[in-house]
Design a protein around this motif. Structure first.
Motif, short mmCIF file in Angstrom:
data_model
loop_
_atom_site.label_atom_id
_atom_site.label_comp_id
_atom_site.label_asym_id
_atom_site.label_seq_id
_atom_site.Cartn_x
_atom_site.Cartn_y
_atom_site.Cartn_z
N LEU A 1 50.94 73.83 16.71
CA LEU A 1 50.07 74.31 15.62
C LEU A 1 50.89 74.63 14.37
CD1 LEU A 1 47.52 76.61 17.48
CD2 LEU A 1 47.05 74.48 16.28
N TYR A 2 52.06 75.21 14.57
CA TYR A 2 52.92 75.50 13.42
C TYR A 2 53.35 74.21 12.73
CZ TYR A 2 56.90 77.06 10.67
OH TYR A 2 57.77 77.29 9.65
N ASP A 3 53.73 73.20 13.52
CA ASP A 3 54.12 71.91 12.94
C ASP A 3 52.96 71.28 12.18
OD1 ASP A 3 56.68 72.11 13.89
OD2 ASP A 3 56.31 70.88 15.67
N TRP A 4 51.76 71.30 12.75
CA TRP A 4 50.57 70.73 12.07
C TRP A 4 50.28 71.49 10.79
CZ3 TRP A 4 46.87 70.25 16.85
CH2 TRP A 4 47.27 69.20 17.65
N GLY A 5 50.38 72.81 10.84
CA GLY A 5 50.15 73.61 9.64
C GLY A 5 51.16 73.31 8.56
N LEU A 6 52.42 73.15 8.95
CA LEU A 6 53.47 72.83 8.00
C LEU A 6 53.23 71.45 7.37
CD1 LEU A 6 56.07 73.96 6.80
CD2 LEU A 6 57.32 72.85 8.65
N ARG A 7 52.83 70.48 8.18
CA ARG A 7 52.53 69.15 7.65
C ARG A 7 51.35 69.21 6.68
NH1 ARG A 7 52.87 65.51 13.15
NH2 ARG A 7 55.10 65.82 13.53
N GLY A 8 50.33 69.95 7.05
CA GLY A 8 49.18 70.11 6.17
C GLY A 8 49.56 70.76 4.86
N TYR A 9 50.41 71.77 4.93
CA TYR A 9 50.88 72.45 3.72
C TYR A 9 51.64 71.48 2.82
CZ TYR A 9 53.49 75.62 0.72
OH TYR A 9 54.04 76.26 -0.36
N ILE A 10 52.48 70.65 3.40
CA ILE A 10 53.25 69.68 2.62
C ILE A 10 52.32 68.67 1.96
CG2 ILE A 10 54.91 67.77 2.82
CD1 ILE A 10 56.33 69.46 4.99
N VAL A 11 51.31 68.20 2.69
CA VAL A 11 50.37 67.24 2.12
C VAL A 11 49.60 67.86 0.97
CG1 VAL A 11 48.23 65.96 2.60
CG2 VAL A 11 50.14 65.83 4.20
N VAL A 12 49.12 69.09 1.15
CA VAL A 12 48.37 69.77 0.09
C VAL A 12 49.28 70.01 -1.12
CG1 VAL A 12 47.23 71.94 -0.53
CG2 VAL A 12 46.69 70.79 1.63
N GLU A 13 50.52 70.40 -0.87
CA GLU A 13 51.46 70.62 -1.97
C GLU A 13 51.71 69.34 -2.75
OE1 GLU A 13 55.69 72.96 -2.45
OE2 GLU A 13 55.44 71.60 -0.75
N TRP B 1 48.67 68.60 -4.81
CA TRP B 1 48.59 69.55 -5.92
C TRP B 1 49.54 69.13 -7.05
CZ3 TRP B 1 45.48 73.54 -7.02
CH2 TRP B 1 45.86 74.42 -8.01
N LYS B 2 50.76 68.74 -6.69
CA LYS B 2 51.75 68.33 -7.69
C LYS B 2 51.30 67.07 -8.41
CE LYS B 2 55.83 70.45 -5.64
NZ LYS B 2 57.11 70.20 -5.00
N GLU B 3 50.70 66.11 -7.68
CA GLU B 3 50.22 64.87 -8.29
C GLU B 3 49.10 65.17 -9.28
OE1 GLU B 3 49.05 62.13 -5.30
OE2 GLU B 3 51.06 61.91 -4.48
N ASN B 4 48.18 66.05 -8.93
CA ASN B 4 47.08 66.38 -9.82
C ASN B 4 47.53 67.13 -11.06
OD1 ASN B 4 45.18 65.14 -8.21
ND2 ASN B 4 44.72 66.99 -7.07
N ILE B 5 48.54 67.98 -10.93
CA ILE B 5 49.06 68.73 -12.08
C ILE B 5 49.79 67.77 -13.03
CG2 ILE B 5 50.75 70.45 -12.78
CD1 ILE B 5 49.94 72.09 -10.37
#
Length: 148
Positions: free
Chosen positions: A127-139, A142-146
Motif C-alpha cells: 500500500l505504501y508503494d502504491w501510494g508513493l506511485r500515485g503521489y509521483i503520478v499526481v505530482e 500537476w507540474k505539466e499543468n502548471i
C-alpha cells in the motif's frame, strides 16, 4: 558378377494430377491453418497452468483428508464471520466488498496471529508503494499543468 541382368533406368515416375476432392481438402486445410495453429498455441500455454491447477486441487484434497485437529471448527468460524459480514453489509455495494473479507480476516487473525502479522506487514508495504506511485503520478501531472 550378377546372375541377373540389370534393366536400364528408363522408368520414370509420373505424379498423378490432383482430384477435385484433394484440391478442396487442400484449400480447407490452408484456410483453417491459422486457427489450428492459434488453438495449438493456446493449448501449449494453457496446459501447464491447468496441470498446476489440477495439482493444487489434488494437494488441497489431500490436505483436507488429513486436516490438522481443530481445522474444520476454525474454518466454520471464519466462514460464519464472512456470512455475518455479508448480512451487516446490506444496502451498499462497497460494504458488500469490504465487510465479509474484513470480518473473515479478523476471525482468521484470531486463530492465526503470526500469519496475520506477516500479511499486514506485506500489505502495508505494498500500500505504501502504491501510494508513493500515485503521489509521483499526481505530482508529474500537476507540474505539466502548471508549465502549460
Amino acid at each position: 558378377l550378377s546372375l541377373y541382368s540389370v534393366p536400364e533406368g528408363q522408368s520414370k515416375y509420373v505424379e498423378e494430377p490432383r482430384t477435385q476432392l484433394e484440391e478442396s481438402i487442400s484449400h480447407l486445410r490452408h484456410y483453417c491453418e491459422p486457427y489450428t495453429s492459434w488453438c495449438q498455441e493456446m493449448y501449449s500455454q494453457t496446459k501447464p497452468k491447468m496441470q498446476s491447477l489440477v495439482q493444487w486441487g489434488l494437494d488441497s484434497y489431500e490436505y483436507l483428508q488429513n486436516a490438522p485437529p481443530g481445522f474444520f471448527p476454525r474454518l466454520g468460524v471464519i466462514g460464519f464471520a464472512g456470512v455475518v459480514g455479508l448480512l451487516l453489509a446490506r444496502g451498499s455495494k462497497i460494504k458488500k466488498l469490504v465487510y465479509p473479507p474484513g470480518f473473515m480476516g479478523l476471525a482468521a487473525s484470531l486463530y492465526y496471529p503470526q500469519q496475520a502479522i506477516v500479511f499486514v506487514q506485506v500489505s502495508g508495504e505494498k500500500l505504501y508503494d502504491w501510494g508513493l506511485r500515485g503521489y509521483i503520478v499526481v505530482e508529474d501531472l500537476w507540474k505539466e499543468n502548471i508549465q502549460k
